[in-house]
Scaffold this motif. Structure first.
Motif, mmCIF file in Angstrom:
data_model
loop_
_atom_site.group_PDB
_atom_site.id
_atom_site.type_symbol
_atom_site.label_atom_id
_atom_site.label_comp_id
_atom_site.label_asym_id
_atom_site.label_seq_id
_atom_site.Cartn_x
_atom_site.Cartn_y
_atom_site.Cartn_z
ATOM 1 N N GLU B 114 57.162 -2.342 22.299
ATOM 2 C CA GLU B 114 57.753 -2.997 21.141
ATOM 3 C C GLU B 114 58.776 -2.040 20.567
ATOM 4 N N LEU B 115 59.822 -2.612 19.975
ATOM 5 C CA LEU B 115 60.869 -1.739 19.444
ATOM 6 C C LEU B 115 60.521 -1.392 17.999
ATOM 7 N N ILE B 116 60.016 -0.163 17.810
ATOM 8 C CA ILE B 116 59.661 0.302 16.462
ATOM 9 C C ILE B 116 60.876 1.038 15.896
ATOM 10 N N VAL B 117 61.339 0.623 14.731
ATOM 11 C CA VAL B 117 62.518 1.286 14.155
ATOM 12 C C VAL B 117 62.306 1.575 12.675
ATOM 13 N N PRO B 118 63.023 2.603 12.172
ATOM 14 C CA PRO B 118 62.949 2.913 10.742
ATOM 15 C C PRO B 118 63.878 1.989 9.952
ATOM 16 N N THR B 119 63.374 1.394 8.898
ATOM 17 C CA THR B 119 64.205 0.557 8.039
ATOM 18 C C THR B 119 65.297 1.402 7.402
ATOM 19 N N GLY B 120 66.527 0.882 7.402
ATOM 20 C CA GLY B 120 67.604 1.570 6.695
ATOM 21 C C GLY B 120 68.278 2.683 7.466
ATOM 22 N N ARG B 121 67.924 2.861 8.740
ATOM 23 C CA ARG B 121 68.620 3.858 9.552
ATOM 24 C C ARG B 121 69.258 3.164 10.751
ATOM 25 N N PRO B 122 70.514 3.503 11.072
ATOM 26 C CA PRO B 122 71.167 2.837 12.207
ATOM 27 C C PRO B 122 70.515 3.217 13.543
ATOM 28 N N VAL B 123 70.361 2.221 14.402
ATOM 29 C CA VAL B 123 69.770 2.422 15.724
ATOM 30 C C VAL B 123 70.795 1.991 16.769
ATOM 31 N N SER B 124 71.122 2.896 17.662
ATOM 32 C CA SER B 124 72.079 2.575 18.721
ATOM 33 C C SER B 124 71.316 2.241 20.000
ATOM 34 N N LEU B 125 71.684 1.128 20.619
ATOM 35 C CA LEU B 125 70.953 0.674 21.799
ATOM 36 C C LEU B 125 71.787 0.882 23.056
ATOM 37 N N ASN B 126 71.181 1.492 24.062
ATOM 38 C CA ASN B 126 71.809 1.587 25.377
ATOM 39 C C ASN B 126 71.063 0.634 26.285
ATOM 40 N N LEU B 127 71.714 -0.460 26.652
ATOM 41 C CA LEU B 127 71.000 -1.563 27.297
ATOM 42 C C LEU B 127 71.145 -1.499 28.813
ATOM 43 N N THR B 128 70.008 -1.493 29.483
ATOM 44 C CA THR B 128 70.028 -1.410 30.952
ATOM 45 C C THR B 128 69.063 -2.430 31.543
ATOM 46 N N SER B 129 69.244 -2.703 32.816
ATOM 47 C CA SER B 129 68.314 -3.581 33.522
ATOM 48 C C SER B 129 68.086 -3.016 34.907
ATOM 49 N N SER B 130 66.859 -3.162 35.408
ATOM 50 C CA SER B 130 66.574 -2.623 36.738
ATOM 51 C C SER B 130 66.613 -3.720 37.807
ATOM 52 N N ASP B 131 66.787 -4.984 37.420
ATOM 53 C CA ASP B 131 66.823 -6.017 38.465
ATOM 54 C C ASP B 131 67.962 -7.017 38.263
#
Lengths: 552, 297
Positions: B114-131
């Motif tokens: 699950e994507l746990i994130v801190p409220t109020g802080r920017p989160v940068s996502l690096n999106l990948t797929s293995s298939d």
């Protein structure tokens, strides 16, 4: 070449219905005919058979989505069903639909010609179409079962799935040739076979629409042909075009796919716009508003429509510059489309309007297509499309444009030209009932999808979270009403063709050339070659006759 | 549905403007159309006026829509620009999509389904797929970006309130597409730091089954999904197909190891060859840990 026909049967002057020429010919006379009218009807019987199959599959999809969880079909079956639904409806019904059925039948008549320019090529394109269709159906029962990729065949999924993607894709490849042949035939016919006196700007707008459509078919279809062939080569020979595991690029596939598949949206909808442009003047007894604007905007849509394919890929990882450029270009397609809608509505202004079945379909079409067009705006804008992309909203939106725009337009055309085609009328009361059912069912089926998408329900889901239940339930109920309406309409049309009351030559008081010949027309269309002295929607003569009849 | 990211308000503004204008236009057009149909019906208006065009009107209804759609374009672009402008101090999370599960990997190597994130802080996502292609979609954040094999796509968000938000796979990816769900849990920053700091060590077997996506297809409770269940698997006798020939085998350590590295070599009869080879995706230690767990199920 068209006149080789004439030589064989004794030139213009043949009378009697084309349906009985040659007399007692049976099935063989249909399968070997080069008469554009019979070929149009052969397309109609094949396409409506496929339409009924596609409709049943759509019905099944909705049934499965009645409740969350698995109801009637497994996820695996569901995926093949929505793929087959899309492949049949797009490649076998909507893309070729109006040009192949009504274009074939009506275009030469409206131009005052005795056939299309290349009648034998016309028959050949029907056989190519049937070959493609048989291949698509064969892929159902051969290999690993029907493709489960969606009609978009996105790589690399389509390269790796065990289902029979190769044959399904080859079928679409073959169908493309049929499309190109018909397109070339129509372009040639429009350039070479217009009646004396019919300049380009005296052509009926349906001809203009088919002209724009044909150019798209000829220019865009080869792109999808090559793309699909590359998919087959990658699947069978392992050449890495699109699969990153083999050094390919899956985004490249999407570009190539949409370079064809976006313009083809206009192949579906432009001919329908042409039909609406015929029906509105006929039932308002007045000239269409902004003839040139409508004719030219068809061509403008065809041209700009080529440049907007990237709006299908706003979340795929294109560069940000590409994303905003495609967004801007997309909005420019909205303008000629809007102009057309305004022109159609203005055509009703101060007309003398008779509300009959074809007009009901035409105004229903304007309503549904307006929703289709307006819901497209939120897909053209970047930030909103990021949210809506690949959700049920998209499914709702493109059913409003494809089904509401293209198919309902075709139904309007069928009801308009049915008396010309068969020389018989359908039952207008039943047709009106069917129209009401279709309009109610349609909106109940597809409008909830728009809301579901805004609420975040992704598309191509066999199962969904409980918060999406109510609207899915409503949509499924809608699909039952819609199916009832469609069946009523089709049965009523068939009964009309077989045993309806005889129709006069010009039942609606229309002005274009097809109404000057008998219903149904003779083999070579006109007893004497027509000449054109006015624009296509000049009601002077019709109104004069009317006043004479009224004793004024 | 209420937005929950720093830019969801901008997106909603574009939505309200575009959809609002659309609804007004639709109502207007339909009302005019119905009015004409009634007002100019043949019994009321037997003599039609032949109006071929009107330059002023046509210019007007070309120019006004042009301005209108340019404003729409602007609204769409304004929200989009913020979405693409990733803050430099954003926390990095690698999103690993696979058929049919999500794994999120943090900068310190910690992994979560699950994507746990801190409220109020920017989160940068690096999106990948293995298939195949998947798409990371969080409706509450108005965020979607595809996970494409062979490349890394980028996106970011900043959750503005605590809560749990649905995360969907939006790009069709096969049989279990509609089950490829997870949650984004936005929690207060201090709790998050605590959570991130707790070193759970190398994940043990049971957690690996979730983390590596095994349970997307193999159940642990004996129910049937699209792959054989893990329950009672170890030590059982199965009929497998090797190069098109059926034969009986006993599920032992060696068979499991082989089936993880080369799943389609000895395929259990009646199942599709769907599982991607896990070579490079699991270490030897991880495979050992999984085998130990399977023995117990």
């Amino acid at each position: 070449m068209a006149h080789s026909n004439a030589a064989a049967t004794g030139a213009y002057g043949t009378t009697g219905s084309y349906l009985n020429t040659p007399a007692g010919g049976g099935l063989k006379s249909w399968l070997t005919t080069v008469d554009h009218k019979k070929i149009g009807l052969m397309y109609a019987s094949a396409m409506f058979t496929f339409f009924l199959v596609g409709m049943s599959l759509g019905f099944l999809i909705r049934l499965e989505l009645l409740e969350p969880g698995t109801q009637f079909v497994s996820a695996r079956a569901y995926n093949s069903i929505f793929t087959l639904h899309g492949v049949i409806m797009i490649f076998l019904f909507i893309v070729p639909g109006i040009p192949a059925i009504l274009g074939n039948f009506i275009l030469p008549l409206q131009l005052g010609a005795d056939d299309v320019a290349m009648p034998r090529l016309n028959l050949a394109s029907w056989y190519v179409y049937m070959t493609g269709a048989v291949m698509a159906l064969a892929s159902l029962v051969t290999g690993g079962g029907f493709a489960d990729t969606g009609w978009t065949f996105y790589a690399p999924y389509s390269l790796n799935t065990n289902t029979n993607v190769s044959l399904a894709v080859l079928a679409a490849f073959v169908l493309g040739f049929s499309s190109i042949m018909t397109g070339m035939n129509f372009i040639t016919t429009i350039h070479r076979l217009r009646a004396p006196g019919m300049g380009f700007f005296r052509m009926p707008l349906f001809c203009w629409a088919l002209y724009a459509t044909s150019w798209i078919q000829v220019i865009a279809t080869p792109v999808i042909g090559i793309t699909l062939l590359l998919v087959v080569m990658e699947r069978t020979l392992g050449i890495g075009f699109f699969d990153p595991a083999r050094g390919g690029d899956p985004i490249l596939y999407q570009h190539l796919f949409w370079i064809y598949s976006h313009p083809v949206v206009y192949v579906m909808v432009l001919p329908a716009m042409g039909i609406i442009s015929e029906i509105l003047p006929a039932f308002s007894r007045r000239t269409i508003f902004g003839y040139k604007a409508i004719a030219i905007s068809s061509m403008a849509i065809a041209v700009v429509g080529y440049l907007v394919w990237g709006h299908h890929m706003f979340t795929a990882g294109m560069s940000d510059t590409a994303r905003w450029v495609f967004s801007l270009l997309t909005f420019f397609v909205a303008i000629p489309t809007g102009v057309k809608v305004f022109n159609w509505i203005a055509t009703l202004y101060r007309g003398s309007i008779e509300i009959r079945v074809p007009l009901l379909y035409a105004v229903g079409w304007i309503f549904l297509f307006s929703i289709g067009g307006l819901t497209g705006l939120a897909n053209g804008a970047l930030s909103t499309d990021i949210h809506l992309h690949d959700t049920a909203y998209i499914v709702g939106h493109f059913h409003y444009t494809m089904f509401g725009g293209a198919a309902i337009g075709m139904f309007a055309g069928l009801h308009y030209w049915w008396p010309k085609i068969w020389g018989r009328m359908y039952n207008e009361k039943v047709a009106t009932t069917a129209w009401v059912l279709i309009m109610v069912g349609f909106n109940l089926t597809y409008f909830p999808m728009l809301i579901l998408g805004i609420k975040g329900m992704p598309r191509r889901y066999q199962d969904y979270l409980p918060q999406f239940h109510d609207l899915n339930f409503l949509s499924t109920i809608g699909s039952w009403i819609l199916v009832a309406g469609l069946l009523t309409m089709i049965i009523n049309l068939i009964r009309g063709a077989r045993s309806g009351s005889p129709a006069p030559d010009n039942p609606w008081g229309s002005t274009t050339l097809e109404w000057q010949t008998t219903s149904p027309p003779p083999l070579l269309n006109f007893a004497t070659p027509p000449e054109v002295t006015t624009g296509p929607y000049d009601f002077t003569e019709i109104l004069r006759q009317n006043n004479v009849e009224a004793g004024k | 549905m209420n937005g929950a990211s720093s830019y969801s308000g901008l997106v909603d503004k574009a939505f309200i403007f575009i959809l609002g204008t659309s609804v007004l236009l639709l109502i207007g057009l339909t009302a005019v159309m119905i009015y004409f149909l009634v007002r100019y019906r043949r019994s009321k208006n037997p003599n039609p006026a032949q109006i071929a065009d009107n330059v002023t009107l046509e210019t007007l209804w070309t120019v006004l829509p042009t301005i209108l759609v340019l404003v729409m374009f602007y609204y769409g672009w304004a929200g989009f620009k913020v979405m693409r402008d990733i803050p430099e101090d954003a926390m990095q999370v690698t999103v690993k999509a696979q058929m049919w599960s999500w794994v999120f990997e943090y900068e310190n190597g910690k992994q979560s389904t699950e994507l746990i994130v801190p409220t109020g802080r920017p989160v940068s996502l690096n999106l990948t797929s293995s298939d195949v292609i998947h798409s990371f979609f969080v409706p509450a954040f108005r965020l979607k970006e595809d996970c494409v094999p062979g490349r890394t796509n980028h996106a970011w968000f900043e959750a503005t309130r605590d809560g749990e938000f649905n995360l969907f796979c939006a790009e069709y990816c096969g049989e279990r597409h509609s089950a490829m769900l997870s949650l984004v849990k936005s929690i207060p920053a201090r709790e998050f730091d605590e959570w991130l700091g707790v070193d759970t060590g190398p994940p043990e077997g049971t957690r690996l089954l979730t983390l590596k996506g095994c349970v997307a297809c193999h159940t642990i409770d004996g129910s049937k999904l699209i792959a054989p269940t893990f329950k009672g698997m170890f030590g059982s006798t199965e009929t497998v197909v090797t190069d098109g020939v059926s034969r009986q085998i006993t599920v032992d350590e060696e068979y499991i190891r082989k089936s993880i590295l080369d799943p389609n070599a000895d395929l259990v009869e009646g199942y599709q060859a769907l599982m991607p080879p896990q070579r490079d995706l699991l270490t030897d230690e991880e495979i050992d840990a999984i085998i130990e767990v399977l023995k117990e199920l």
